[in-house]
Scaffold this motif. Sequence first.
Motif, PDB file in Angstrom:
ATOM      1  N   MET A   1       0.837  -1.193   0.000  1.00 19.52           N
ATOM      2  CA  MET A   1       0.000   0.000   0.000  1.00 19.52           C
ATOM      3  C   MET A   1       0.881   1.255   0.000  1.00 19.52           C
ATOM      4  O   MET A   1       1.747   1.410   0.865  1.00 19.52           O
ATOM      5  N   VAL A   3       2.145   4.852   0.639  1.00 21.28           N
ATOM      6  CA  VAL A   3       1.922   5.858   1.678  1.00 21.28           C
ATOM      7  C   VAL A   3       1.107   7.005   1.072  1.00 21.28           C
ATOM      8  O   VAL A   3       1.394   7.438  -0.055  1.00 21.28           O
ATOM      9  N   SER A   6       2.197  10.420  -1.348  1.00 25.04           N
ATOM     10  CA  SER A   6       3.639  10.231  -1.526  1.00 25.04           C
ATOM     11  C   SER A   6       4.036  10.324  -3.002  1.00 25.04           C
ATOM     12  O   SER A   6       5.076   9.836  -3.401  1.00 25.04           O
ATOM     13  N   GLY A   7       3.191  10.993  -3.792  1.00 27.40           N
ATOM     14  CA  GLY A   7       3.548  11.261  -5.187  1.00 27.40           C
ATOM     15  C   GLY A   7       4.639  12.330  -5.263  1.00 27.40           C
ATOM     16  O   GLY A   7       4.910  13.030  -4.286  1.00 27.40           O
ATOM     17  N   GLU A  38      17.321   2.753   2.888  1.00 31.47           N
ATOM     18  CA  GLU A  38      16.438   3.896   2.656  1.00 31.47           C
ATOM     19  C   GLU A  38      15.024   3.381   2.389  1.00 31.47           C
ATOM     20  O   GLU A  38      14.825   2.526   1.524  1.00 31.47           O
ATOM     21  N   GLY A  40      11.768   4.170   0.761  1.00 35.12           N
ATOM     22  CA  GLY A  40      11.132   5.074  -0.214  1.00 35.12           C
ATOM     23  C   GLY A  40      12.165   5.976  -0.847  1.00 35.12           C
ATOM     24  O   GLY A  40      12.314   7.135  -0.465  1.00 35.12           O
ATOM     25  N   THR A  45      17.351  10.910  -4.963  1.00 36.07           N
ATOM     26  CA  THR A  45      17.970  12.189  -4.583  1.00 36.07           C
ATOM     27  C   THR A  45      18.980  11.999  -3.442  1.00 36.07           C
ATOM     28  O   THR A  45      20.101  12.518  -3.501  1.00 36.07           O
ATOM     29  N   PHE A  46      18.565  11.230  -2.426  1.00 40.01           N
ATOM     30  CA  PHE A  46      19.443  11.004  -1.275  1.00 40.01           C
ATOM     31  C   PHE A  46      20.187   9.676  -1.373  1.00 40.01           C
ATOM     32  O   PHE A  46      21.232   9.501  -0.752  1.00 40.01           O
ATOM     33  N   ASP A  62      11.663   0.906  -2.804  1.00 41.23           N
ATOM     34  CA  ASP A  62      10.536   1.726  -3.260  1.00 41.23           C
ATOM     35  C   ASP A  62       9.482   0.798  -3.849  1.00 41.23           C
ATOM     36  O   ASP A  62       9.805  -0.252  -4.402  1.00 41.23           O
ATOM     37  N   ASP A  64       7.501   1.747  -6.274  1.00 43.83           N
ATOM     38  CA  ASP A  64       7.212   2.191  -7.642  1.00 43.83           C
ATOM     39  C   ASP A  64       8.373   1.835  -8.576  1.00 43.83           C
ATOM     40  O   ASP A  64       9.459   2.415  -8.469  1.00 43.83           O
ATOM     41  N   ARG A  88       9.701  -2.988  -3.347  1.00 41.56           N
ATOM     42  CA  ARG A  88       9.190  -3.556  -2.107  1.00 41.56           C
ATOM     43  C   ARG A  88       8.131  -2.641  -1.506  1.00 41.56           C
ATOM     44  O   ARG A  88       8.321  -1.416  -1.471  1.00 41.56           O
ATOM     45  N   ASP A  89       7.045  -3.215  -1.041  1.00 38.46           N
ATOM     46  CA  ASP A  89       6.037  -2.465  -0.296  1.00 38.46           C
ATOM     47  C   ASP A  89       6.366  -2.593   1.187  1.00 38.46           C
ATOM     48  O   ASP A  89       6.003  -3.576   1.830  1.00 38.46           O
ATOM     49  N   PHE A  90       7.074  -1.608   1.708  1.00 33.95           N
ATOM     50  CA  PHE A  90       7.512  -1.747   3.110  1.00 33.95           C
ATOM     51  C   PHE A  90       6.369  -1.519   4.094  1.00 33.95           C
ATOM     52  O   PHE A  90       6.482  -1.878   5.254  1.00 33.95           O
ATOM     53  N   VAL A  91       5.251  -0.944   3.631  1.00 33.63           N
ATOM     54  CA  VAL A  91       4.108  -0.771   4.529  1.00 33.63           C
ATOM     55  C   VAL A  91       3.454  -2.128   4.798  1.00 33.63           C
ATOM     56  O   VAL A  91       3.234  -2.519   5.939  1.00 33.63           O
ATOM     57  N   ASN A 109      10.908  12.316   4.163  1.00 35.67           N
ATOM     58  CA  ASN A 109       9.662  12.796   3.541  1.00 35.67           C
ATOM     59  C   ASN A 109       8.613  11.695   3.433  1.00 35.67           C
ATOM     60  O   ASN A 109       7.883  11.609   2.456  1.00 35.67           O
ATOM     61  N   ILE A 110       8.517  10.858   4.457  1.00 32.46           N
ATOM     62  CA  ILE A 110       7.617   9.707   4.392  1.00 32.46           C
ATOM     63  C   ILE A 110       6.835   9.499   5.695  1.00 32.46           C
ATOM     64  O   ILE A 110       5.910   8.709   5.728  1.00 32.46           O
TER      65      ILE A 110
HETATM   66  C1  LIG Z   1       7.663  11.704  -1.137  1.00 32.61           C
HETATM   67  S1  LIG Z   1       8.678  10.486  -1.920  1.00 32.61           S
HETATM   68  C2  LIG Z   1      10.210  10.707  -1.019  1.00 32.61           C
HETATM   69  C3  LIG Z   1      11.392  10.125  -1.762  1.00 32.61           C
HETATM   70  C4  LIG Z   1      12.736  10.242  -1.046  1.00 32.61           C
HETATM   71  N1  LIG Z   1      12.682   9.667   0.264  1.00 32.61           N
HETATM   72  C5  LIG Z   1      13.166  11.673  -0.976  1.00 32.61           C
HETATM   73  O1  LIG Z   1      12.969  12.299   0.085  1.00 32.61           O
HETATM   74  O2  LIG Z   1      13.719  12.185  -1.980  1.00 32.61           O
HETATM   75  C6  LIG Z   1       8.063   8.974  -1.257  1.00 32.61           C
HETATM   76  C7  LIG Z   1       8.522   7.726  -1.981  1.00 32.61           C
HETATM   77  O3  LIG Z   1       8.089   6.590  -1.199  1.00 32.61           O
HETATM   78  C8  LIG Z   1       7.586   5.609  -2.073  1.00 32.61           C
HETATM   79  N2  LIG Z   1       6.615   4.796  -1.347  1.00 32.61           N
HETATM   80  C9  LIG Z   1       5.364   5.163  -0.955  1.00 32.61           C
HETATM   81  N3  LIG Z   1       4.765   4.152  -0.324  1.00 32.61           N
HETATM   82  C10 LIG Z   1       5.626   3.106  -0.316  1.00 32.61           C
HETATM   83  C11 LIG Z   1       5.563   1.769   0.175  1.00 32.61           C
HETATM   84  N4  LIG Z   1       4.468   1.304   0.785  1.00 32.61           N
HETATM   85  N5  LIG Z   1       6.638   0.958   0.015  1.00 32.61           N
HETATM   86  C12 LIG Z   1       7.759   1.423  -0.630  1.00 32.61           C
HETATM   87  N6  LIG Z   1       7.872   2.688  -1.131  1.00 32.61           N
HETATM   88  C13 LIG Z   1       6.820   3.522  -0.970  1.00 32.61           C
HETATM   89  C14 LIG Z   1       6.964   6.388  -3.227  1.00 32.61           C
HETATM   90  O4  LIG Z   1       6.873   5.581  -4.395  1.00 32.61           O
HETATM   91  C15 LIG Z   1       7.944   7.560  -3.362  1.00 32.61           C
HETATM   92  O5  LIG Z   1       8.952   7.265  -4.290  1.00 32.61           O
END
Ligand SMILES: C[S@@+](CC[C@H](N)C(=O)[O-])C[C@H]1O[C@@H](n2cnc3c(N)ncnc32)[C@H](O)[C@@H]1O
Length: 191
Positions: A1, A3, A6-7, A38, A40, A45-46, A62, A64, A88-91, A109-110
């Motif tokens: 799922m 987050v 989180s687009g 990390e 997501g 970027t990081f 991530d 996506d 991976r869906d870490f949620v 940012n998550i």
């Molecule tokens: C707002 S972005 C932040 C990206 C990065 N952390 C940054 O600060 O540059 C959030 C990222 O988390 C990923 N994400 C959201 N839900 C996730 C999930 N359940 N499992 C893995 N990745 C997820 C999204 O696809 C997106 O690429």
Amino acid sequence: MKVRESGMPEQSVWDSYFEPQEILQTLGLTAACQNLIEFGCGYGTFTVAAAELIGGQVIALDIDPQMLEVSAARARDQGLNNIEFKCRDFVNDGSGLPSGRMDYAMLFNILHHEQPVTLLREVYRNLSAGGCIGIIHWNHDPETPRGPPMSMRPKPEQCMMWAEQAGFIPDSGVIKLPPYHYGMVLRRPGR
Ligand SMILES: C[S@@+](CC[C@H](N)C(=O)[O-])C[C@H]1O[C@@H](n2cnc3c(N)ncnc32)[C@H](O)[C@@H]1O
């Protein structure tokens, strides 16, 4: 799922908000770090900045595949071969890694996630005793050019409290990361 909220905007826009190397150094990341995860990675970027800084390996998760492709291409362009990208869906599924192996975790940012303490407990499980978590998020300020809606945007003291609930102890206070972010470092106790 995924987050909620989180687009991402276009990569160039997202990247314009950060000085990644400077932020990571401010959050205590050094070449002594061997294993970093990390949650997501977005556009990397990081991820790329961390892989350049540390002495070891980065694992970047991530949900996506497109984000992972962009990040992997970026790493290749920089000639980096110390990043493992995992879809991976870490949620729903956690990191899938064995417990206690990571020295540092990035949660950037998550943390506007619906169940922040559950996520932080998974991060805690991944870290070794003495391992650190770096958290950054958008300032709790409606004037920032992006960021989750204010109703779901955590204040720094909330992030700190959630991390403490998950078992972490603070290694820093709240750190200003201008222009739009704040950060903090906490530690898994035991060393
Ligand atoms: C707002 S972005 C932040 C990206 C990065 N952390 C940054 O600060 O540059 C959030 C990222 O988390 C990923 N994400 C959201 N839900 C996730 C999930 N359940 N499992 C893995 N990745 C997820 C999204 O696809 C997106 O690429």
